[in-house]
Design an enzyme around this catalytic site. Structure first.
Site, PDB file in Angstrom:
ATOM      1  N   ARG A  46       6.548 -24.195  -1.229  1.00  0.00           N
ATOM      2  CA  ARG A  46       5.606 -23.247  -0.635  1.00  0.00           C
ATOM      3  C   ARG A  46       5.675 -23.314   0.890  1.00  0.00           C
ATOM      4  NH1 ARG A  46       0.948 -25.259   0.081  1.00  0.00           N
ATOM      5  NH2 ARG A  46       0.665 -26.033  -2.032  1.00  0.00           N
ATOM      6  N   TYR A  98      -2.356   2.925   4.711  1.00  0.00           N
ATOM      7  CA  TYR A  98      -2.052   2.851   3.285  1.00  0.00           C
ATOM      8  C   TYR A  98      -3.357   2.542   2.526  1.00  0.00           C
ATOM      9  CZ  TYR A  98      -0.692   0.542  -1.053  1.00  0.00           C
ATOM     10  OH  TYR A  98      -0.613   0.148  -2.365  1.00  0.00           O
ATOM     11  N   ASP A 170       1.562  -1.976  11.601  1.00  0.00           N
ATOM     12  CA  ASP A 170       2.274  -1.859  10.331  1.00  0.00           C
ATOM     13  C   ASP A 170       3.410  -0.858  10.556  1.00  0.00           C
ATOM     14  OD1 ASP A 170       3.190  -1.177   7.787  1.00  0.00           O
ATOM     15  OD2 ASP A 170       1.226  -1.440   6.853  1.00  0.00           O
ATOM     16  N   LYS A 195       9.594  -1.653   0.884  1.00  0.00           N
ATOM     17  CA  LYS A 195       9.954  -0.275   1.199  1.00  0.00           C
ATOM     18  C   LYS A 195      11.349  -0.201   1.827  1.00  0.00           C
ATOM     19  CE  LYS A 195       6.039   0.646  -0.604  1.00  0.00           C
ATOM     20  NZ  LYS A 195       5.208  -0.503  -0.472  1.00  0.00           N
TER      21      LYS A 195
HETATM   22  O1  P1T Z   1       2.937  -2.889  -1.844  1.00  0.00           O
HETATM   23  P1  P1T Z   1       3.008  -3.945  -0.804  1.00  0.00           P
HETATM   24  O2  P1T Z   1       4.361  -4.558  -0.639  1.00  0.00           O
HETATM   25  O3  P1T Z   1       1.919  -4.981  -0.949  1.00  0.00           O
HETATM   26  O4  P1T Z   1       2.753  -3.213   0.609  1.00  0.00           O
HETATM   27  C1  P1T Z   1       1.546  -2.622   0.965  1.00  0.00           C
HETATM   28  C2  P1T Z   1       1.787  -1.574   2.010  1.00  0.00           C
HETATM   29  C3  P1T Z   1       1.536  -1.875   3.334  1.00  0.00           C
HETATM   30  N1  P1T Z   1       1.728  -0.966   4.312  1.00  0.00           N
HETATM   31  C4  P1T Z   1       2.173   0.264   4.047  1.00  0.00           C
HETATM   32  C5  P1T Z   1       2.359   1.245   5.157  1.00  0.00           C
HETATM   33  C6  P1T Z   1       2.460   0.639   2.726  1.00  0.00           C
HETATM   34  O5  P1T Z   1       2.908   1.874   2.505  1.00  0.00           O
HETATM   35  C7  P1T Z   1       2.255  -0.296   1.676  1.00  0.00           C
HETATM   36  C8  P1T Z   1       2.493   0.042   0.250  1.00  0.00           C
HETATM   37  N2  P1T Z   1       2.589   1.429  -0.003  1.00  0.00           N
HETATM   38  C9  P1T Z   1       2.806   1.998  -1.216  1.00  0.00           C
HETATM   39  C10 P1T Z   1       2.929   1.316  -2.358  1.00  0.00           C
HETATM   40  C11 P1T Z   1       2.900   3.479  -1.212  1.00  0.00           C
HETATM   41  O6  P1T Z   1       3.396   4.082  -2.174  1.00  0.00           O
HETATM   42  O7  P1T Z   1       2.504   4.073  -0.210  1.00  0.00           O
END
Ligand code: P1T
Length: 379
Positions: A46, A98, A170, A195
């Protein structure tokens, strides 16, 4: 080194034991100590893992940062960043982030005594007006998900410095290929590596990058103390994917420009949101702080019924949450990614029932356009 050279090499060298060119997957939870108090720099999985360290160094280089910290998801990265704060602290957040980020701050962190102001951060005057003596952090998403509004990163960094606040961006929608917030003086850049950075829709991950030794020390402590770390296999996949990030981003953008142009000329589309269109209200800022416009496009089809029909009719696009993969995805934010944002809040920034979001993939552009065209014909 240039972006592509860093993407392929940063954080990695041939394995000293075998010469393996690719970073091995150190699939281990612990490491044998030589004697009490003596180990090779690795004590527990961890706390540290060589595959994760390679990924952290790689993305830190791409963001022009000094330190990277990998997490099990984008939200785990946001969680670690929020743990820099204490009860009573106030945070200014972009109103259209988001939906999961909104849900985390609003439904979870509020219970721990943090307060949030949801602000249209594209207007710096509103950001300045929201600062209170309790403010400790400005958290922006630019471009926003799904409205593609931009925030001036130079301006946010300046407000942050003036009031001694931690500034966070972000950067998920742009990836470090098109935008590097640290270069504007932002303290922490954050990604859902799920992403564009991973880009193949097969891993959930997150990362935070900083130039600050102090914030790095605090976040490294939190990464271990809170524990939302990624597994070594996922780190390997993401590390493999960054090697083609530049190639993929260029192709995503070629497709997105064409999609935006096509949608803008279509009579059944009421409005198109894409920072690359000269009609976008933040097009000038986009040209200033980004080196491209990215692969995300949103469009207003006018009603929930139109959105439903369109979503039912696309064939190449999969109707799915997430974005940034090589395959094209369609999302209806109100019923999917932003379901937890109350109607009165989302309508303030234009997120209506008729809005659809395109994550334009790397397929042949003609096929992407043909699919959108045939689906619009059915609306
Ligand atoms: O899904 P995760 O890896 O936990 O990420 C969250 C997240 C954070 N910031 C942005 C700008 C994001 O778009 C996302 C996750 N977004 C999606 C799952 C979506 O379809 O928009």
């Amino acid at each position: 080194m240039g972006f592509q050279t860093d993407a392929i090499h940063a954080g990695q060298q041939p394995d000293p034991t075998t010469g393996a060119v690719m970073m091995p997957i150190y699939q281990t939870s612990t490491y044998a100590m030589e004697e009490l108090g003596k180990h090779k720099g690795y004590d527990y999985g961890r706390t540290i893992n060589p595959t994760r360290v390679a990924l952290e160094k790689n993305i830190a280089a791409l963001e022009q940062g000094k330190h990277g910290l990998a997490f099990a998801s984008g939200l785990a990265a946001t969680t670690a960043v929020s743990m820099l704060l204490s009860a009573g602290d106030h945070v200014i957040v972009t109103n259209n982030v988001y939906g999961g980020t909104f849900r985390y701050f609003d439904k979870v962190m509020k219970r721990y005594g943090l307060t949030f102001s949801w602000v249209d951060t594209s207007d710096l005057a509103q950001v300045r007006a929201a600062v209170t003596p309790a403010t400790k952090m400005i958290f922006v998403e630019t471009p926003t998900n799904p409205m593609l509004n931009l925030t001036d990163l130079d301006g946010i960094a300046a407000i942050g410095k003036e009031h001694n606040l931690i500034t966070v961006c972000d950067n998920t929608f742009m990836s470090p290929y098109f935008q590097r917030p640290l270069e504007f003086g932002i303290d922490l850049v954050l990604h859902s590596t799920t992403k564009y950075i991973n880009g193949h829709s097969d891993v959930i991950g997150g990362i935070v990058v900083t130039r600050s030794d102090d914030l790095h020390t605090k976040l490294r402590f939190l990464q271990n103390a809170v524990g939302g770390v990624p597994g070594p296999m996922d780190c390997f996949f993401i590390l493999r994917a960054t090697k083609t990030l530049a190639l993929r981003m260029r192709q995503h953008e070629i497709g997105a420009r064409e999609v935006a142009k096509f949608l803008a000329s279509h009579p059944k589309v009421q409005k198109v949101y894409y920072p690359g269109l000269p009609t976008h209200p933040h097009h000038g800022l986009a040209k200033k702080q980004m080196s491209g416009f990215g692969g995300m496009v949103s469009a207003e089809l006018g009603s929930l019924e139109a959105g439903k029909r369109f979503a039912r009719s696309v064939k190449l696009f999969a109707l799915a949450e997430s974005l940034g993969g090589v395959e094209s995805l369609l999302c209806h934010p109100v019923s999917m990614t932003h379901g937890s944002v109350p109607m009165e809040e989302r309508l303030k920034f234009g997120l209506t029932d008729g809005l659809v979001r395109f994550s334009v993939g790397c397929e042949d552009v003609e096929d992407i356009i043909a699919d959108i065209k045939q689906a619009l014909d059915k609306v």
